[in-house]
Enzyme design. Structure first.
Site, PDB file in Angstrom:
ATOM      1  N   SER A 216       3.327  37.865  21.323  1.00 39.01           N
ATOM      2  CA  SER A 216       2.304  37.242  20.491  1.00 39.01           C
ATOM      3  C   SER A 216       0.993  38.029  20.562  1.00 39.01           C
ATOM      4  O   SER A 216       0.971  39.231  20.271  1.00 39.01           O
ATOM      5  CB  SER A 216       2.130  35.781  20.907  1.00 39.01           C
ATOM      6  OG  SER A 216       1.336  35.083  19.977  1.00 39.01           O
ATOM      7  N   ASP A 241       7.541  39.258  18.813  1.00 36.20           N
ATOM      8  CA  ASP A 241       6.931  38.421  17.781  1.00 36.20           C
ATOM      9  C   ASP A 241       5.416  38.540  17.811  1.00 36.20           C
ATOM     10  O   ASP A 241       4.692  37.574  18.109  1.00 36.20           O
ATOM     11  CB  ASP A 241       7.351  36.960  17.920  1.00 36.20           C
ATOM     12  CG  ASP A 241       7.453  36.264  16.561  1.00 36.20           C
ATOM     13  OD1 ASP A 241       7.831  36.926  15.584  1.00 36.20           O
ATOM     14  OD2 ASP A 241       7.157  35.062  16.476  1.00 36.20           O
ATOM     15  N   HIS A 302       8.943  31.168  17.818  1.00 32.87           N
ATOM     16  CA  HIS A 302       8.012  32.185  18.311  1.00 32.87           C
ATOM     17  C   HIS A 302       8.348  32.561  19.753  1.00 32.87           C
ATOM     18  O   HIS A 302       8.395  33.745  20.112  1.00 32.87           O
ATOM     19  CB  HIS A 302       6.592  31.613  18.211  1.00 32.87           C
ATOM     20  CG  HIS A 302       5.495  32.590  18.470  1.00 32.87           C
ATOM     21  ND1 HIS A 302       5.416  33.829  17.863  1.00 32.87           N
ATOM     22  CD2 HIS A 302       4.386  32.489  19.270  1.00 32.87           C
ATOM     23  CE1 HIS A 302       4.326  34.456  18.276  1.00 32.87           C
ATOM     24  NE2 HIS A 302       3.690  33.669  19.125  1.00 32.87           N
TER      25      HIS A 302
END
Length: 389
Positions: A216, A241, A302
């Protein structure tokens, strides 16, 4: 834990979520830095003391809650784990040569630096799972002999050891103001680059022995560090991600891209919190990179990116992708004749392109390679499969 975080975030007003955090009178970006070296060594464990209530995280969280700022000095901390102390991290301090010398860091071993994301922390599942997966490669595989009840070694270790470094920036990541945190990515990348430079200068670390694994916003921090370490280059960045909000419309100069390391591979598992477009040299789209199987809670898809990656490190099956072309959001062409390409893993295996990966819906997620011809017939026309999903 995830559900509790989501409930709290959902209760915020839009104006609060988008507001930038006011700066403390005594705090600026120049104050961001490592903690002072302790007089005695401290054991940093990644295990949580309570499954449902991580007290340390919530203390940091509520420091940002009212009046939406923290008087605590912002910190980025680095913890070293190795085969001989897999559960007891030793903190490293940029500029502290004595602590580095005593830490057990060994530049002869590959270095892997793990960087968590927003609303996560040093004790999060990313760090626990990825650290444990890497260190499992330093141990022999054993098997119980059912006849004699003796444990036999069936496979020798793949690696002598690793330097696994967990980067804990939860003093910042616990701030509910995502966009205020995202604005600090460049400064956090500076801290990470300076830390690696310290290891290079004082412990003879070679940049080409370093992989960054970021999830992230951690992936964006990895990209920023890669830009700032130039003219040197990290060997590999695994972008799990990478965070999309605020970065999707940015130019390559302000978000992770293929120039940030010799090889950049992304595993993209959600479109709401991540990216739809490819990032890096190779981009893998498990289950078309959208909603992952049996993911019903916000943020589950996610998170699944780092679940997959941790499994790639020591999976005997592996995750195998088919080269593909994304014609539109729901129309993909799978290029069946191009063979299959392994996602993630240790060591990295550079390749170029975009790849579709199919997974199981529960651990272990890896399905292994498909049955296929080892040598396709000569002059066989390209076989493609057009998929709508």
């Amino acid at each position: 834990m995830i559900a509790l975080k989501v409930c709290i975030l959902a209760a915020l007003s839009l104006s609060l979520a988008l507001a930038a955090p006011p700066a403390d009178n005594n705090e600026s970006f120049d104050d961001i830095g490592p903690t002072e070296s302790p007089n005695a060594p401290h054991c940093h464990k990644l295990t949580k003391s309570n499954k449902y209530m991580d007290t340390g995280f919530w203390k940091k969280f509520f420091k940002h809650w009212i009046p939406f700022t923290s008087s605590a000095r912002v910190k980025m901390q680095f913890y070293l784990f190795k085969r001989d102390f897999p559960d007891c991290g030793r903190e490293l301090f940029p500029g502290d040569d004595a602590t580095l010398e005593r830490s057990g860091f060994d530049a002869r071993h590959p270095t892997r630096i793990i960087i968590h994301g927003w609303m996560s922390q040093g004790k999060g599942s990313l760090n626990r799972d990825v650290k444990s997966a890497y260190l499992s490669l330093t141990k022999p595989k054993e098997q119980l002999n059912q006849d004699s009840n003796e444990v036999n070694v069936v496979e020798l270790p793949h690696y002598e050891d690793f330097n696994i470094i967990v980067c804990d920036w939860s003093k910042i990541s616990s701030n509910v103001n995502y966009f205020g945190v995202a604005d600090m990515v460049e400064h956090l990348g500076t801290l990470l680059a300076e830390f690696v430079n310290h290891l290079h200068m004082r412990a003879n670390l070679q940049y080409d022995d370093v992989y960054l694994i970021g999830h992230s916003l951690g992936a964006q921090i990895a990209g920023s560090a890669g830009k700032q370490i130039r003219p040197y280059r990290f060997n590999t960045i695994y972008a799990l991600d990478p965070a999309g909000p605020k970065f999707r419309e940015q130019s390559d100069e302000y978000r992770i891209d293929a120039s940030d390391a010799r090889y950049v591979e992304s595993i993209q598992t959600s479109t709401g919190l991540g990216f739809e477009q490819p990032v890096g040299h190779a981009t893998f789209y498990p289950n078309f990179g959208r909603d992952q199987k049996k993911c019903y809670m916000y943020g589950c898809s996610h998170k699944r990116a780092h679940d997959y990656f941790a499994e790639t490190i020591n999976s005997t099956r592996g995750f195998w992708g088919i080269r593909c072309e994304r014609m539109s959001k729901h129309n993909w062409i799978l290029l069946d004749n191009d063979g299959e390409f392994r996602m993630g893993g240790e060591p990295s295996n550079p390749k170029n392109g975009t790849f579709y990966v199919k997974t199981y819906d529960k651990p272990p997620y890896a399905m292994g390679p498909r049955e296929r011809l080892t040598e396709p017939p000569a002059m066989e026309p390209e076989r493609t499969t057009e998929v709508y999903h």
